[in-house]
Design an enzyme around this catalytic site. Structure first.
Site, PDB file in Angstrom:
ATOM      1  N   SER A   1       0.670  -1.329   0.173  1.00  0.00           N
ATOM      2  CA  SER A   1       0.386   0.169   0.189  1.00  0.00           C
ATOM      3  C   SER A   1       0.079   1.226  -0.404  1.00  0.00           C
ATOM      4  O   SER A   1       2.287   0.923   0.019  1.00  0.00           O
ATOM      5  CB  SER A   1      -1.187   0.111   1.246  1.00  0.00           C
ATOM      6  N   LYS A   2       0.012   2.282   0.208  1.00  0.00           N
ATOM      7  CA  LYS A   2       0.732   3.473  -0.233  1.00  0.00           C
ATOM      8  C   LYS A   2       2.118   4.086   0.899  1.00  0.00           C
ATOM      9  O   LYS A   2       3.150   4.365   1.077  1.00  0.00           O
ATOM     10  CB  LYS A   2       0.331   5.189   0.173  1.00  0.00           C
ATOM     11  N   ARG A   3       2.059   3.115   2.127  1.00  0.00           N
ATOM     12  CA  ARG A   3       2.450   2.934   3.194  1.00  0.00           C
ATOM     13  C   ARG A   3       4.481   2.313   2.779  1.00  0.00           C
ATOM     14  O   ARG A   3       4.805   3.173   3.580  1.00  0.00           O
ATOM     15  CB  ARG A   3       1.979   1.934   4.357  1.00  0.00           C
ATOM     16  N   HIS A   4       4.399   2.126   1.549  1.00  0.00           N
ATOM     17  CA  HIS A   4       5.248   1.120   1.297  1.00  0.00           C
ATOM     18  C   HIS A   4       6.208   1.977   0.259  1.00  0.00           C
ATOM     19  O   HIS A   4       7.188   1.840  -0.377  1.00  0.00           O
ATOM     20  CB  HIS A   4       5.262  -0.307   0.981  1.00  0.00           C
ATOM     21  N   GLY A   5       5.652   2.898   0.037  1.00  0.00           N
ATOM     22  CA  GLY A   5       6.018   4.056  -1.465  1.00  0.00           C
ATOM     23  C   GLY A   5       4.676   4.056  -2.031  1.00  0.00           C
ATOM     24  O   GLY A   5       3.949   3.815  -2.563  1.00  0.00           O
TER      25      GLY A   5
END
Ligand code: GLU
Length: 465
Positions: free
Chosen positions: A239-243
């Protein structure tokens, strides 16, 4: 042409996610390899969440990756008549029924079932109902209420079975009259002649229900291959948390499509220990047999490494054309600077992305350099005046400006001032580039050319401290 027909069926509720891109890529590769047909279908039945902007974003991203479809894009929103017809058919044949249970009733049943330790599935109240009251209803699929099992052989996951007892009479048409995903996906895949469905394994639980629907509608059941998810380094769904997860975000960050394609296909598929594959090689070598059963972990460093590889080895004119946009974004007018292909050649060993390359290239486009303060104070001093003037004189005498001419000029300067190469190169580098890190000094001189180089050295001579 073979009779393989595959498809990619994105819902236009956002940008193309790299997981979706990988699914599209696998389908594309199979179709190319077997001279089959790759169909693109936009699943836009969820009117509230689908947007034209997302459709455009998905099409742009596929285009950028080079995933051209053979048929489509088709839009489910154009096909509602067909879906209505099929729902009528299922109702007429008693394979579906109208359910008038209200949300409150359903919630109450659900709670009661949970409280008594049962499964919270629809209890079948309306299965046997024959009246048609004037009130909102949904259409439900009458699933086999028996001891049977539905089984399929997934091309990636292997044999999968589900007991009918575990299935719910799923909704085919909502109370607002719109059909649901599970119904339309079956109708479309069947009507479009899809014989191999390759999709994300988040849909694997839908597959047995869909198989029963194929059978109820009298369609031939296709083969299925469910591709494992992509996870972040913490093993949670990417998800966006990972980039960045949007394909086009990678374009904006200066990645090349071939690097992303190469990376995505290797994330889940392997071919010995080879890492580098062109699209052509992938078309030749890709196989579902070598797709792993378990999720792949997204590794941004590896993607960056592949990108650096393609920047090092790619066609320099193409890279120059791609670099233009990144230079312009920095306010640079590329046509006012030195030859862009030469710029690329001088920087490709040092840049992992086009953004980095544009940063590294900026000095080429500004004869009025801003000098790095530390470098200025160290290398552009009165103590360097004689050396810089000497270099200037020597370079002015050069009739040509290729590597051999420059080496000869340097040799003379080194001899005249009794200095080693580095001692000559470093002040010159600051004069030419504004800093102490740059491509090799000969490359910089060659790319800038004689006139620009002399101008910059003379300018440096006016700012000595
Ligand atoms: N439209 C579905 C999605 O984007 C894909 C369905 C499928 O591939 O069967 O998740």
């Amino acid at each position: 042409m073979s009779d393989l027909r595959v498809r990619f069926a994105p819902s236009p509720t956002g940008y193309l996610h790299i997981g979706g891109a990988r699914t599209a890529l696998f389908n594309y590769l199979l179709a190319q390899q077997q001279s089959g047909t790759f169909v693109l279908r936009i699943e836009d039945t969820d009117v509230a969440r689908s947007t034209q902007e997302s459709v455009d974003a998905i099409l742009d991203a596929m285009d950028w990756l080079g995933l051209t479809c053979d048929e489509g894009p088709f839009y489910q929103s154009d096909r509602s008549e067909l879906y209505k017809e099929k729902i009528e058919q299922l109702l007429a044949e008693g394979k579906a029924y109208r359910c008038y249970c209200t949300q409150e009733e359903l919630d109450a049943k659900r709670e009661a079932a949970l409280a008594s330790g049962g499964k919270p599935k629809y209890d079948g109240t309306c299965r046997t109902r024959t009246d048609q009251p004037e009130q909102p209803y949904v259409v439900r699929f009458r699933l086999p209420n028996d001891e049977g099992v539905t089984h399929f052989n997934d091309r990636i996951k292997g044999g999968i079975s589900i007991r009918h007892q575990e299935l719910d009479d799923l909704i085919l048409q909502r109370s607002d009259g719109t059909p649901t995903y599970n119904l339309v996906v079956v109708i479309d895949d069947a009507e479009m002649g899809i014989n191999l469905v390759v999709r994300g394994d988040d849909h694997i639980n839908n597959t047995p229900r869909q198989i029963l629907l194929y059978e109820a509608l009298g369609y031939q059941v296709p083969e299925f291959a469910h591709v494992p998810m992509i996870l972040g380094a913490d093993k949670k769904r990417l998800s966006k948390r990972h980039g960045a997860t949007s394909v086009m975000a990678y374009q904006a960050m200066g990645y090349l499509p071939e690097a992303l394609v190469n990376y995505l296909v290797r994330l889940g598929w392997s071919y010995g220990d080879e890492e580098i594959f062109s699209m052509g090689e992938l078309i030749e070598k890709f196989s579902l047999n070598n797709v792993g059963k378990s999720a792949g972990v997204f590794n941004p460093e590896k993607l960056l490494w592949l990108n650096a590889h393609y920047i090092k080895t790619g066609d320099a004119s193409r890279l120059a054309a791609l670099l233009t946009e990144f230079l312009e974004a920095k306010g640079i007018v590329p046509s006012e600077g030195p030859d862009l292909v030469a710029v690329v050649e001088s920087l490709r060993e040092r840049a992992s992305t086009l953004v980095e390359m544009a940063d590294g290239a900026a000095f080429y486009f500004s004869d009025e350099l801003a000098y790095d303060e530390k470098a200025h104070n160290k290398f552009l001093t009165e103590g360097h005046r004689a050396l810089l003037s000497g270099i200037c004189e020597q370079l002015r005498e050069c009739s040509g400006f290729d590597e051999a001419d420059l080496e000869a000029a340097f040799a003379k300067v080194m001899e005249r001032f009794s200095l080693k190469f580095g001692k000559v190169a470093q002040p010159l580098r600051v004069a030419l580039t504004g800093g102490t890190a740059s491509p090799s000094i000969y490359d910089v001189l060659k790319v800038l050319g004689k006139e620009r180089s002399l101008y910059r050295i003379e300018r440096a001579l006016t700012v000595l401290v």
